[in-house]
Structure formats: structure tokens, C-alpha cells
Design an enzyme around this catalytic site. Structure first.
Site, PDB file in Angstrom:
ATOM      1  N   ASP A   1     -31.108   1.322 -22.801  1.00 51.29           N
ATOM      2  CA  ASP A   1     -31.736   2.590 -23.388  1.00 51.29           C
ATOM      3  C   ASP A   1     -32.999   1.632 -24.135  1.00 51.29           C
ATOM      4  OD1 ASP A   1     -33.227   4.903 -23.654  1.00 51.29           O
ATOM      5  OD2 ASP A   1     -31.351   5.738 -24.419  1.00 51.29           O
TER       6      ASP A   1
ATOM      7  N   CYS B   1     -41.836   3.556 -27.320  1.00 51.82           N
ATOM      8  CA  CYS B   1     -42.228   3.688 -26.035  1.00 51.82           C
ATOM      9  C   CYS B   1     -44.145   2.881 -26.188  1.00 51.82           C
ATOM     10  CB  CYS B   1     -42.904   5.141 -25.647  1.00 51.82           C
ATOM     11  SG  CYS B   1     -44.248   5.166 -24.432  1.00 51.82           S
TER      12      CYS B   1
END
Ligand code: ZN
Length: 308
Positions: A13, A239
């Protein structure tokens, strides 16, 4: 036997959410250092087309390398049958299938409707049962607590999808706060309802710390008898296009929380801090988060296993 399973998801992740590509030997050194700290389960990669995620192009190699570490359950993510087959063949002990509760998210994330995703999961279960019976299958319900595209996600939708997944034959169904929308009251309610619905097939919690609620959500999940938590070292992730957006809850802080509450994880926090060096080496300049790594362990800190 430790009471709580902390499942490290940083190599999957964390790495998939950042722009930089970590070289394979560096990934394996990092995974080795995490295992040496006492982590018993690590999600090491996701099996997706390299064109979509160049960071995961070495997935099979990473699974094979991690499988050489003794005592480690090597987990991988796979969004479809093709990925799941590759994960099984590479030797993964556990495969997580991401299934979005929000259909808008499902279309955006895996380009499939709910009905198409159900067919995909059924095909993965059939393949596992026929050829790889020892592999554990988990459906990870993403956007279980809210969705950036659809907004609020009705709890009944999450529970209905969880029941459908269990019926298809996955071994467990976990709930993911993909978007960092969850709050503790909702977490406790939903995990209690999940356990009432699925019994032993109720799985773990996957929280992101996007809005700072991650550890509060862990405590709420503990109150609903959840005993498996995903986390990523240094909260790796976020991000590249959203400055300040953090990834998963921080493994170091999670282990400290659990141990100081008297819950044994089997993990050594100093070993986790040492594993940060391996991460930094493989990903120079990437920001790492964590309060415990910044502040250090308190004077007189004792692990749950020492106090018992
Ligand atoms: Zn996640």
C-alpha cells in the site's frame, strides 16, 4: 502466541502510492528487517499490470524472496483472476482481493461493476480450491466507511457485500477505510455488525490516517474484538499529487499503542526503528511519519509480554 496480528502493508500500500520505484534487492532487505522485528505477516506487493504500477513489476520476485524468510506469512494483493493466479504461483500464503463497497470506486479502481467483481471473486475461489488449497483468501472491502466519489456509504451496503463475499467462499472479509473517512463510533458499530453477520470469517481492519483518526479507530475496533490490523512503516504512502496526505496508520505507533494497552504483538519496536534504515536506504528522501519514532519510547516502557 501474540494476541494481536499486525499485518505490515507498507511494501504494497505504501509503495504503490508513491511515485518512486524501490529496487527489488532494497525491498527484500526492508522486508527482511521488518520480519526480523517480529512482524509475522507482510503484504509484500500487488499483482497488477506493470504498465499501471511500475513499482510492482517485480511482484513475483518479491514474493519468492520473502518466502525464504522463516516464520513469515507472505501476503499479496490481487485485483482479478489473472493477478491472483500469478500470486498463487509465486507462492503467496495469503491473497487479498480488493472489493469496493462503492460501485463508483469499483469502476474507477478495477473497472468492474459489483456483478463483474462477484464473478471475478468466484473464479479466484474456484482456482484456489482446485489448485492452491493452502492459500488463504481475504476480501478486503474498500471504501467500507465512505468514498471520495460516492460520499457516504450505507452500512447496510457494506454488510450485504461482506455476506456475499463470505458466501462465495473467501476465508475472511476485512473492512478498509481506503479514504480516511471513518470515525470510531462507526468503526465499532460496523465491526460488531460484521462479526454478528460473519462470525469467524469477520476479518481485520485497514485504516488510513488521512484525517488523523487512525489510532482512535483502532481502539474502537479493539472494542469490537478485531484482532488483526494493517499498518505501514513510517505511514508510507499518501499521494504524490496531494502534499501532506499520509498513508496507512503508522506501524511503529500502532505497535506502541497495542503494547502499552497490554496487548501482545510479538513485535520489537527498536527492531521496527532499525527497519526504517533499510526503508530509507531504498527510498532516499521519501517522508516518513510516526510519533514514536520521533519521540522515542517512554522511560520505563514495558512490553505486554514482559508485564504478563
Ligand atoms: Zn489502503
Amino acid at each position: 502466541m501474540p494476541q494481536i496480528l499486525v499485518s505490515e502493508v507498507g511494501p504494497r500500500d505504501g509503495l504503490q502510492s508513491i511515485a518512486a520505484v524501490m529496487p527489488t534487492p532494497a525491498k527484500l532487505r526492508w522486508i527482511g528487517a521488518l520480519a526480523a522485528a517480529g512482524l509475522r505477516e507482510i503484504e509484500v506487493c500487488s499483482f497488477v499490470p506493470p504498465k499501471l504500477l511500475p513499482q510492482m513489476a517485480d511482484a513475483a520476485e518479491v514474493v519468492a524472496g520473502a518466502c525464504r524468510l522463516s516464520g513469515l506469512a507472505v501476503a499479496a494483493l490481487a485485483p482479478n483472476l489473472r493477478g491472483a493466479r500469478a500470486a498463487f504461483e509465486a507462492g503467496a500464503a495469503k491473497v487479498t482481493l480488493p472489493v469496493s463497497v462503492s460501485e463508483a470506486h469499483s469502476l474507477a479502481n478495477v473497472r468492474k461493476t459489483h456483478a463483474q467483481m462477484r464473478d471475478e471473486v468466484a473464479a479466484v475461489v474456484a482456482l484456489r480450491n482446485a489448485e492452491f488449497p493452502s492459500v488463504k483468501l481475504e476480501a478486503g472491502l474498500s471504501t467500507a466507511f465512505g468514498c471520495t466519489l460516492a460520499g457516504q456509504v450505507p452500512e447496510a451496503d457494506t454488510l450485504r457485500l461482506a455476506a456475499a463475499m463470505a458466501q462465495l467462499g473467501v476465508d475472511e472479509v476485512g473492512l478498509s477505510d481506503t479514504t480516511g473517512y471513518a470515525n470510531p463510533a462507526q468503526v465499532k458499530r460496523l465491526f460488531k455488525a460484521l462479526r454478528a453477520e460473519l462470525g469467524e470469517r469477520a476479518g481485520g481492519a485497514h485504516f488510513h490516517n488521512t484525517r488523523g483518526q487512525g489510532l482512535a479507530n483502532v481502539v474502537a475496533a479493539l472494542e469490537a474484538d478485531v484482532n488483526t490490523f494493517d499498518a505501514s512503516q513510517g505511514g508510507l504512502g499518501g499521494c504524490p499529487y496531494a502534499p501532506g496526505a499520509t498513508g496507512n496508520i503508522v506501524t511503529e505507533d500502532l505497535v506502541f499503542l497495542l503494547e502499552s494497552m497490554g496487548l501482545d504483538t510479538g513485535i520489537d519496536i527498536n527492531g521496527l526503528l532499525a527497519a526504517r534504515a533499510a526503508l530509507r536506504e531504498g527510498l532516499p528522501g521519501e517522508p516518513l511519519y510516526g510519533h514514536v519514532p520521533d519521540a522515542g519510547l517512554p522511560n520505563g516502557f514495558a512490553y505486554a509480554r514482559e508485564a504478563a
